[in-house]
Write a protein that holds these residues in place. Structure first.
Motif, mmCIF file in Angstrom:
data_model
loop_
_atom_site.group_PDB
_atom_site.id
_atom_site.type_symbol
_atom_site.label_atom_id
_atom_site.label_comp_id
_atom_site.label_asym_id
_atom_site.label_seq_id
_atom_site.Cartn_x
_atom_site.Cartn_y
_atom_site.Cartn_z
ATOM 1 N N ALA A 18 0.829 -1.209 0.000
ATOM 2 C CA ALA A 18 0.000 0.000 0.000
ATOM 3 C C ALA A 18 0.859 1.254 0.000
ATOM 4 N N LEU A 19 1.944 1.255 0.746
ATOM 5 C CA LEU A 19 2.822 2.421 0.782
ATOM 6 C C LEU A 19 3.528 2.615 -0.558
ATOM 7 N N ARG A 20 3.886 1.524 -1.216
ATOM 8 C CA ARG A 20 4.487 1.652 -2.552
ATOM 9 C C ARG A 20 3.482 2.253 -3.522
ATOM 10 N N LEU A 21 2.265 1.746 -3.463
ATOM 11 C CA LEU A 21 1.226 2.211 -4.383
ATOM 12 C C LEU A 21 0.811 3.644 -4.080
ATOM 13 N N LEU A 22 0.884 4.031 -2.809
ATOM 14 C CA LEU A 22 0.495 5.381 -2.402
ATOM 15 C C LEU A 22 1.261 6.440 -3.179
ATOM 16 N N ASN A 23 2.538 6.212 -3.428
ATOM 17 C CA ASN A 23 3.332 7.211 -4.138
ATOM 18 C C ASN A 23 2.907 7.356 -5.595
ATOM 19 N N GLU A 24 2.232 6.358 -6.120
ATOM 20 C CA GLU A 24 1.772 6.430 -7.503
ATOM 21 C C GLU A 24 0.397 7.066 -7.614
ATOM 22 N N VAL A 25 -0.519 6.693 -6.724
ATOM 23 C CA VAL A 25 -1.925 7.068 -6.908
ATOM 24 C C VAL A 25 -2.433 8.053 -5.871
ATOM 25 N N GLY A 26 -1.706 8.270 -4.769
ATOM 26 C CA GLY A 26 -2.178 9.154 -3.718
ATOM 27 C C GLY A 26 -3.259 8.497 -2.880
ATOM 28 N N LEU A 32 -8.559 -0.930 -1.756
ATOM 29 C CA LEU A 32 -8.200 -2.312 -1.463
ATOM 30 C C LEU A 32 -8.089 -3.122 -2.752
ATOM 31 N N ARG A 33 -8.921 -2.802 -3.730
ATOM 32 C CA ARG A 33 -8.839 -3.508 -5.012
ATOM 33 C C ARG A 33 -7.503 -3.234 -5.703
ATOM 34 N N ALA A 34 -7.066 -1.959 -5.691
ATOM 35 C CA ALA A 34 -5.788 -1.624 -6.321
ATOM 36 C C ALA A 34 -4.629 -2.306 -5.606
ATOM 37 N N ILE A 35 -4.697 -2.371 -4.289
ATOM 38 C CA ILE A 35 -3.644 -3.046 -3.521
ATOM 39 C C ILE A 35 -3.645 -4.538 -3.818
ATOM 40 N N ALA A 36 -4.829 -5.121 -3.929
ATOM 41 C CA ALA A 36 -4.919 -6.540 -4.265
ATOM 42 C C ALA A 36 -4.288 -6.805 -5.628
ATOM 43 N N ASN A 37 -4.535 -5.929 -6.599
ATOM 44 C CA ASN A 37 -3.903 -6.081 -7.911
ATOM 45 C C ASN A 37 -2.388 -5.991 -7.799
ATOM 46 N N GLU A 38 -1.911 -5.070 -6.956
ATOM 47 C CA GLU A 38 -0.471 -4.921 -6.748
ATOM 48 C C GLU A 38 0.140 -6.198 -6.189
ATOM 49 N N LEU A 39 -0.615 -6.880 -5.331
ATOM 50 C CA LEU A 39 -0.128 -8.101 -4.688
ATOM 51 C C LEU A 39 -0.488 -9.358 -5.484
ATOM 52 N N ASP A 40 -1.242 -9.191 -6.568
ATOM 53 C CA ASP A 40 -1.681 -10.301 -7.403
ATOM 54 C C ASP A 40 -2.518 -11.301 -6.598
ATOM 55 N N VAL A 41 -3.461 -10.744 -5.815
ATOM 56 C CA VAL A 41 -4.406 -11.578 -5.074
ATOM 57 C C VAL A 41 -5.804 -11.029 -5.327
ATOM 58 N N LYS A 42 -6.808 -11.756 -4.894
ATOM 59 C CA LYS A 42 -8.184 -11.287 -4.987
ATOM 60 C C LYS A 42 -8.474 -10.336 -3.826
#
Length: 216
Positions: A18-26, A32-42
């Motif tokens: 989530a912290l990695r993704l935060l720098n991209e999307v704010g 939670l869906r975007a984080i799940a995609n980042e982790l390649d899980v449902k």
């Protein structure tokens, strides 16, 4: 699939993603869906660990604090003044490492007790300087609130170091406010030179605490 994605899913791994993704999307784009995609899980897999987004933000704030604490121990030789200055500078530096870092941190609830040793040490140092517990809490809270508020405003203009939000062109602002020379010139002080701004404001806060409570 990479070794990272094969690792067991736990709260800290989700917070790290989530912290990695935060720098991209704010913060607004962090779902939670975007984080799940980042982790390649449902996405439902995340609800085993977090009941809602606020629970995730609490873990993210806790992880920011863990990383900040890992940067170095407190100096036992600090005076109360040095400790407030050092702690406030360290918090600002940590928050500036993440887009919307101050908004994530503000109002979040730590999920563990890792923050307790530093809090205990800070309160004890202020008490040894002559403050009551209530005064020590107020002093620490005031420095903390100044730092959080300052960084929220700073990141509203500069979301990440080297970025500048559209609309904060100082020269253009000065031209629009040409009939108000003091207000026009104030833009150079309000929306630039944040390091110096922060230090001056922090000095005022710490001096005010000393004056209010009669500390040397």
């Amino acid at each position: 699939m990479s070794p990272e994605k094969r690792a067991p899913l736990d709260r800290r791994r989700v917070a790290d993603a989530a912290l990695r993704l935060l720098n991209e999307v704010g913060l607004e784009g962090l779902t939670l869906r975007a984080i799940a995609n980042e982790l390649d899980v449902k996405a439902p897999a995340l609800y085993w660990h977090f009941k809602d987004k606020q629970a995730l933000l609490d873990e993210m704030a806790t992880e920011i604090h863990r990383r900040m604490a890992a940067d170095g121990p407190l100096d036992p030789a600090d005076t109360w003044r040095e400790r407030l200055l050092t702690s406030s500078r360290g918090l600002r530096a940590a928050l500036l490492g993440y887009r919307d870092g101050a908004k994530v941190y503000s109002g979040s609830l730590f999920t563990g007790a890792e923050h307790a040793p530093a809090l205990e040490a800070n309160l004890r140092l202020l008490a040894e300087a002559g403050l009551t517990l209530a005064q020590a809490v107020q002093a620490g809270r005031t420095a903390y609130a100044y730092t959080i508020g300052f960084v929220i405003e700073e990141q509203g203009v500069q979301p990440l170091p080297g970025e500048r939000r559209e609309g904060y062109d100082i020269e253009e602002r000065a031209r629009r406010l040409a009939e108000f020379p003091l207000a026009a010139e104030a833009g150079r002080l309000l929306f630039d030179g944040y390091d110096a701004q922060f230090e001056e404001g922090l000095a005022i806060v710490v001096a005010g605490i000393g004056a209010r409570y009669g500390l040397r």
